[in-house]
Write a protein that holds these residues in place. Structure first.
Motif, PDB file in Angstrom:
ATOM      1  N   ILE A   1       0.827  -1.214   0.000  1.00 53.40           N
ATOM      2  CA  ILE A   1       0.000   0.000   0.000  1.00 53.40           C
ATOM      3  C   ILE A   1       0.866   1.272   0.000  1.00 53.40           C
ATOM      4  O   ILE A   1       0.511   2.280  -0.624  1.00 53.40           O
ATOM      5  CB  ILE A   1      -1.054  -0.024   1.133  1.00 53.40           C
ATOM      6  N   ILE A   2       2.029   1.205   0.631  1.00 55.21           N
ATOM      7  CA  ILE A   2       2.915   2.385   0.612  1.00 55.21           C
ATOM      8  C   ILE A   2       3.475   2.583  -0.799  1.00 55.21           C
ATOM      9  O   ILE A   2       3.564   3.721  -1.295  1.00 55.21           O
ATOM     10  CB  ILE A   2       4.028   2.254   1.680  1.00 55.21           C
ATOM     11  N   SER A   3       3.792   1.493  -1.498  1.00 56.48           N
ATOM     12  CA  SER A   3       4.279   1.619  -2.886  1.00 56.48           C
ATOM     13  C   SER A   3       3.183   2.214  -3.772  1.00 56.48           C
ATOM     14  O   SER A   3       3.458   3.056  -4.637  1.00 56.48           O
ATOM     15  CB  SER A   3       4.680   0.258  -3.455  1.00 56.48           C
ATOM     16  N   LEU A   4       1.935   1.782  -3.571  1.00 55.03           N
ATOM     17  CA  LEU A   4       0.834   2.318  -4.388  1.00 55.03           C
ATOM     18  C   LEU A   4       0.615   3.804  -4.103  1.00 55.03           C
ATOM     19  O   LEU A   4       0.459   4.604  -5.035  1.00 55.03           O
ATOM     20  CB  LEU A   4      -0.466   1.545  -4.111  1.00 55.03           C
TER      21      LEU A   4
ATOM     22  N   ASN B   1       5.835  -0.405  12.154  1.00 53.91           N
ATOM     23  CA  ASN B   1       6.762  -0.287  11.021  1.00 53.91           C
ATOM     24  C   ASN B   1       6.128   0.468   9.857  1.00 53.91           C
ATOM     25  O   ASN B   1       6.766   1.295   9.215  1.00 53.91           O
ATOM     26  CB  ASN B   1       7.071  -1.692  10.456  1.00 53.91           C
ATOM     27  N   SER B   2       4.877   0.117   9.561  1.00 50.05           N
ATOM     28  CA  SER B   2       4.166   0.722   8.424  1.00 50.05           C
ATOM     29  C   SER B   2       4.019   2.237   8.620  1.00 50.05           C
ATOM     30  O   SER B   2       4.183   3.016   7.676  1.00 50.05           O
ATOM     31  CB  SER B   2       2.764   0.116   8.271  1.00 50.05           C
ATOM     32  N   ILE B   3       3.695   2.621   9.858  1.00 48.23           N
ATOM     33  CA  ILE B   3       3.509   4.049  10.148  1.00 48.23           C
ATOM     34  C   ILE B   3       4.830   4.791   9.916  1.00 48.23           C
ATOM     35  O   ILE B   3       4.871   5.851   9.285  1.00 48.23           O
ATOM     36  CB  ILE B   3       2.964   4.247  11.586  1.00 48.23           C
ATOM     37  N   ARG B   4       5.929   4.182  10.383  1.00 52.93           N
ATOM     38  CA  ARG B   4       7.254   4.806  10.187  1.00 52.93           C
ATOM     39  C   ARG B   4       7.608   4.894   8.706  1.00 52.93           C
ATOM     40  O   ARG B   4       8.041   5.927   8.210  1.00 52.93           O
ATOM     41  CB  ARG B   4       8.328   3.997  10.917  1.00 52.93           C
ATOM     42  N   GLU B   5       7.377   3.774   7.957  1.00 52.55           N
ATOM     43  CA  GLU B   5       7.736   3.738   6.524  1.00 52.55           C
ATOM     44  C   GLU B   5       6.900   4.730   5.716  1.00 52.55           C
ATOM     45  O   GLU B   5       7.390   5.316   4.754  1.00 52.55           O
ATOM     46  CB  GLU B   5       7.527   2.335   5.937  1.00 52.55           C
ATOM     47  N   SER B   6       5.625   4.887   6.080  1.00 50.83           N
ATOM     48  CA  SER B   6       4.785   5.791   5.290  1.00 50.83           C
ATOM     49  C   SER B   6       5.250   7.236   5.494  1.00 50.83           C
ATOM     50  O   SER B   6       5.214   8.039   4.563  1.00 50.83           O
ATOM     51  CB  SER B   6       3.303   5.613   5.581  1.00 50.83           C
ATOM     52  N   ALA B   7       5.752   7.544   6.688  1.00 45.31           N
ATOM     53  CA  ALA B   7       6.298   8.889   6.926  1.00 45.31           C
ATOM     54  C   ALA B   7       7.589   9.076   6.120  1.00 45.31           C
ATOM     55  O   ALA B   7       7.792  10.108   5.474  1.00 45.31           O
ATOM     56  CB  ALA B   7       6.547   9.105   8.407  1.00 45.31           C
TER      57      ALA B   7
END
Ligand SMILES: C[S@@+](CC[C@H](N)C(=O)[O-])C[C@H]1O[C@@H](n2cnc3c(N)ncnc32)[C@H](O)[C@@H]1O
Length: 246
Positions: free
Chosen positions: A68-71, A91-97
């Motif tokens: 979802i972050i790639s999209l 992890n997802s929250i950190r990566e999306s930032a």
């Protein structure tokens, strides 16, 4: 909230729930856990193209958010990822930032069982057949379709023995097959090789730290490697684009 540890462990190639507390350490160097991100992007690009920008996407069992972050990075679309494993949501929250898409996405710790009963009206729902808690494939897909808007789409990743007519796979689900994309074998082999060597390295660190759990860690690495070999040699990984008929 009661966490179904075995559902999480099984979805990450484990079989012993004693590995649960060690999963964040073992998998710390991996981001993409399912190996289908490029396949999904190709499928969506080919069928929906630039309209994806205006769509709201839900990813069920989103892991560390790689898909979802790639999209969101590519299309600037909005979306939500849900996963039952708290460390992965963090992890997802950190990566999306880090990827500057945190204003477009939100992530929530949630069991897919609750997600299908509460989340509604998404234009695209992405699901990789990660757990059997929703029942068999037909039951799972019909529950998941409740999260879609009218005429919304499901991107469903599955493993097959060979290329088959999609209509025969989804007979009885009430979903129309729009298109499918077979994931590139070489890309998958390379991703598995890199991911497995990272897991092996972390497992050997854990064996040094907890020698009494040597067998637990060795079994986990072996299961990962066997699953990769089986997937690479005996199956194809296919992403289907399905449309809800409501
Ligand atoms: C193989 S990973 C897929 C991750 C992601 N789709 C990707 O490609 O990187 C499977 C995920 O399913 C999640 N999971 C397993 N059972 C679940 C459940 N009952 N509800 C929500 N998430 C669950 C696990 O925590 C794990 O992150």
């Amino acid at each position: 909230m009661e966490v179904n540890k075995l559902s999480i462990v099984n979805s990450l190639s484990g079989s012993n729930d004693k590995i649960f507390d060690h999963l964040p350490y073992l998998l710390q160097d991996l981001w993409e856990l399912g190996g289908v991100t490029n396949c999904i992007i190709q499928l969506l690009d080919r069928n929906l193209g630039s309209i994806i920008t205006s769509l709201n996407i839900l990813e069920l069992c989103s892991g560390k958010g790689a898909v979802i972050i790639s999209l969101a990075s590519k299309y600037k679309c909005s979306g939500k990822g849900i996963d039952l494993f708290e460390p992965f949501i963090n992890n997802s929250i950190r990566e999306s930032a880090k990827n500057n898409v945190d204003h477009l996405l939100n992530f929530e710790i949630m069991d897919i069982k609750d997600a299908v009963n509460t989340l509604r009206n998404f234009d695209i729902v992405i699901y990789g057949g990660d757990t059997d808690v929703l029942g068999n494939e037909v039951d799972s897909l019909s529950k998941i379709s409740q999260c879609c808007s009218d005429k919304g789409y499901i991107v469903y990743d599955t493993v097959l023995k060979s290329i088959v007519d999609g209509d025969s796979v989804f007979n009885g689900t009430g979903l129309n097959v729009i298109d499918s994309s077979v994931c590139d074998k070489d890309e998958l082999v390379e991703l598995n090789k890199v991911n497995n060597s990272k897991i092996r390295r972390r497992a050997s660190e854990l064996i040094t730290k907890y020698p009494d759990k040597k067998e637990l860690f060795e079994n986990y690495v072996r299961a990962q490697e066997e699953e990769s070999t089986e997937l690479e040699n005996d199956f194809i990984l296919v992403s289907f684009l399905l449309q809800c008929d409501k």
